[in-house]
Every structure is written in C-alpha cells, then in structure tokens.
Scaffold this active site. Structure first.
Site, PDB file in Angstrom:
ATOM      1  N   GLY A  24       0.332  -1.568  -0.495  1.00 28.51           N
ATOM      2  CA  GLY A  24       0.157   0.519   0.136  1.00 28.51           C
ATOM      3  C   GLY A  24       0.604   0.961  -0.240  1.00 28.51           C
ATOM      4  O   GLY A  24       0.292   2.694   0.725  1.00 28.51           O
ATOM      5  N   ASN A  26       1.343   2.709  -2.342  1.00 31.02           N
ATOM      6  CA  ASN A  26       1.100   3.354  -3.778  1.00 31.02           C
ATOM      7  C   ASN A  26      -0.323   4.074  -2.885  1.00 31.02           C
ATOM      8  O   ASN A  26      -0.820   5.534  -2.766  1.00 31.02           O
ATOM      9  CB  ASN A  26       0.347   3.184  -5.461  1.00 31.02           C
ATOM     10  CG  ASN A  26       1.061   3.097  -5.871  1.00 31.02           C
ATOM     11  OD1 ASN A  26       1.715   4.075  -6.713  1.00 31.02           O
ATOM     12  ND2 ASN A  26       1.951   2.341  -5.901  1.00 31.02           N
ATOM     13  N   VAL A 100     -11.442  -7.462 -11.213  1.00 25.49           N
ATOM     14  CA  VAL A 100     -13.304  -6.691 -11.152  1.00 25.49           C
ATOM     15  C   VAL A 100     -14.222  -7.741 -11.620  1.00 25.49           C
ATOM     16  O   VAL A 100     -14.699  -8.018 -12.576  1.00 25.49           O
ATOM     17  CB  VAL A 100     -12.467  -5.623 -11.424  1.00 25.49           C
ATOM     18  CG1 VAL A 100     -13.646  -4.061 -11.173  1.00 25.49           C
ATOM     19  CG2 VAL A 100     -10.883  -4.950 -10.310  1.00 25.49           C
ATOM     20  N   ASN A 114      -6.499   1.122 -12.738  1.00 26.15           N
ATOM     21  CA  ASN A 114      -5.341   0.943 -11.922  1.00 26.15           C
ATOM     22  C   ASN A 114      -4.602   1.102 -12.971  1.00 26.15           C
ATOM     23  O   ASN A 114      -4.343   1.758 -13.714  1.00 26.15           O
ATOM     24  CB  ASN A 114      -5.976  -0.653 -13.240  1.00 26.15           C
ATOM     25  CG  ASN A 114      -4.218  -1.744 -12.926  1.00 26.15           C
ATOM     26  OD1 ASN A 114      -4.331  -1.574 -11.703  1.00 26.15           O
ATOM     27  ND2 ASN A 114      -4.117  -2.233 -13.188  1.00 26.15           N
ATOM     28  N   HIS A 116      -0.730   0.202 -13.474  1.00 26.95           N
ATOM     29  CA  HIS A 116       0.519  -1.312 -13.682  1.00 26.95           C
ATOM     30  C   HIS A 116       1.448  -1.380 -14.001  1.00 26.95           C
ATOM     31  O   HIS A 116       2.414  -0.097 -14.405  1.00 26.95           O
ATOM     32  CB  HIS A 116       0.310  -2.143 -15.267  1.00 26.95           C
ATOM     33  CG  HIS A 116       0.752  -3.701 -15.322  1.00 26.95           C
ATOM     34  ND1 HIS A 116       0.697  -4.763 -14.453  1.00 26.95           N
ATOM     35  CD2 HIS A 116       1.709  -4.156 -15.487  1.00 26.95           C
ATOM     36  CE1 HIS A 116       0.660  -5.568 -15.083  1.00 26.95           C
ATOM     37  NE2 HIS A 116       1.872  -5.198 -15.625  1.00 26.95           N
TER      38      HIS A 116
HETATM   39  C1  GAR Z   1       2.820  -1.694  -7.793  1.00 24.95           C
HETATM   40  O1  GAR Z   1       3.763  -1.264  -8.145  1.00 24.95           O
HETATM   41  C2  GAR Z   1       1.461  -1.559  -8.828  1.00 24.95           C
HETATM   42  O2  GAR Z   1       1.930  -0.874  -9.691  1.00 24.95           O
HETATM   43  C3  GAR Z   1       1.836  -3.074  -8.742  1.00 24.95           C
HETATM   44  O3  GAR Z   1       2.058  -3.641  -7.666  1.00 24.95           O
HETATM   45  C4  GAR Z   1       2.655  -2.272  -7.227  1.00 24.95           C
HETATM   46  C5  GAR Z   1       2.221  -1.911  -5.798  1.00 24.95           C
HETATM   47  O4  GAR Z   1       2.604  -1.681  -4.895  1.00 24.95           O
HETATM   48  N1  GAR Z   1       0.469  -4.216  -9.951  1.00 24.95           N
HETATM   49  C6  GAR Z   1       0.438  -4.289 -10.527  1.00 24.95           C
HETATM   50  O5  GAR Z   1       1.115  -5.289 -10.067  1.00 24.95           O
HETATM   51  C7  GAR Z   1      -0.884  -4.389 -10.569  1.00 24.95           C
HETATM   52  N2  GAR Z   1      -1.147  -5.883 -11.740  1.00 24.95           N
HETATM   53  P1  GAR Z   1       2.303  -1.037  -3.574  1.00 24.95           P
HETATM   54  O6  GAR Z   1       1.449  -1.619  -2.625  1.00 24.95           O
HETATM   55  O7  GAR Z   1       3.479  -0.373  -2.523  1.00 24.95           O
HETATM   56  O8  GAR Z   1       1.923   0.143  -4.039  1.00 24.95           O
END
Ligand code: GAR
Length: 204
Positions: A24, A26, A100, A114, A116
């Site tokens: 989390g 982000n 989803v 989203n 990625h």
């Molecule tokens: C982020 O880098 C996001 O882009 C990725 O997971 C990470 C979560 O980091 N999402 C994916 O790979 C979706 N396919 P966080 O929990 O530190 O925000």
C-alpha cells in the site's frame, strides 16, 4: 449599461475508494496527496487480504479500511452495497490482485482505473504483478520500462490506456532496483491522473 453576472459553481466532492492487496505505498501516497483537497476525497480503502499492511496504513491516516473475502468480491453485491453507502464515485486499484467483478464494472462504467508497473501490453496479464513484472523485464533485456494507468475492463491489464510514463532499465538493475524506479513514477503520476479523471464537472 453594465450588467454583472455572478456564477455559482457548486462542486460535488468526488468520493474515491482505493482497492489494494499488499503493502500500500501507492495507497498511502494517494491518501497523503488528497488529504487537504476539496475536490477529491479518499473515502475508503478495501483489501482482500486481512493482514495487508495497506489496511493499517489507511487507518493510521484516518481513512476507513475494509477487509473482504475473495468470494464477497467475486460475487460483487456485498461490496457494491458498501460502496453505495459510502457514496463512492470512482475506484482506483493500487496493487490489487483480484479480478474486478462484472457487477462492479457495470456499476462503475469508466470509473475504475488501475496502475500497472510496466508498459502494457508488454508484461501484463495473469500472474504479472509486482516483482514478477520487473524480473521478466530484466530477463527480456528491455532497455525501457515504466507505468501504465488504464481503465479496467473484464480482462487482466487490457482496458483503455489513460497514460504511460517511462524510465530506463539499467544493465545492472536487480528487480528491486527497477521496482523502486518504477514506484517513483507511480507516486508522481497516479495522483495526477486520479485528479484529472475523477474531478467532478462544475455545475452552474
Ligand atoms: C505497484 O507497483 C503496482 O503498480 C503493482 O503493484 C505494486 C503495488 O505496490 N500493481 C500490479 O502489479 C497490478 N498488476 P504498493 O502496494 O507498494 O502500492
């Protein structure tokens, strides 16, 4: 004669929910970015993992945090009820690892986005998340990677692209080093895109 026109702009604040499965960082960055914003409010954080650090991070920042079981999510309706109760206008996925449900897609048309950690369509699809993505990018000897922010549809990582930003991949990069460079892009651009996509239109 001079007439003076007064415009009244009545803004409805947009209530946004974040869905996340992991750390989390982000989600925390987005919550902090909008903390004093009077247009966008991060109204709730949802996770399919009871022990996901994102739930603790949200609570520490005074954002209501909810855990739900995967079954409740794939069914869609229990979550939908809470989202309606909270008057949620849009949803941001930030490291969210469930598909989803069509019920949510129908309830929030073009209102679920989203992020990625690669330049889609490269390195997307089932199983492609977090460090798995960066490992593959390095294995493939890519010179460039980055982020993709896109609308969600019924397929993994295939919805309409809103924005892509790039960064170099260095010959010496470990997956962790590349992840950190990509994360910096995420922190910079995801809040800006959320602001652009979800800011309500003014009504007179
Ligand atoms: C982020 O880098 C996001 O882009 C990725 O997971 C990470 C979560 O980091 N999402 C994916 O790979 C979706 N396919 P966080 O929990 O530190 O925000």
């Amino acid at each position: 004669m001079c007439t003076k026109t007064v415009f009244f702009y009545i803004y409805h604040m947009a209530n946004i929910a974040i869905f996340a499965s992991g750390n989390g960082t982000n989600a925390e960055n987005i919550i902090r970015y909008f903390a004093d914003n009077n247009i966008i409010k991060i109204a709730a954080v949802f996770s399919n993992k009871e022990k996901a650090p994102v739930l603790e991070k949200a609570k520490n920042l005074q954002v209501p945090a909810f855990y739900f079981k995967r079954e409740d999510f794939s069914n869609g309706y229990p979550i939908l009820e809470i989202l309606h109760e909270l008057h949620i206008d849009g949803i941001c996925l930030a490291g969210f690892l469930c598909m989803v449900s069509p019920i949510l897609l129908k309830a929030f048309p073009k209102r679920i986005i989203n992020i990625h950690p690669s330049l889609l369509p490269k390195f997307g699809g089932k199983g492609m998340y977090g460090l798995n993505v960066h490992r593959k990018v390095i294995e493939n000897a890519e010179k460039e990677s980055g982020i993709t922010i896109h609308y969600i549809d019924e397929h993994y990582d295939q919805g309409e692209i809103i924005c892509q930003e790039t960064c170099p991949v260095l010959l010496t990069d470990t997956p962790e080093e590349l992840a950190s460079r990509v994360h910096s892009l995420e922190y910079k651009y995801y809040p800006l895109v959320i602001e652009r996509i979800f800011s309500p239109q003014e009504k007179v």
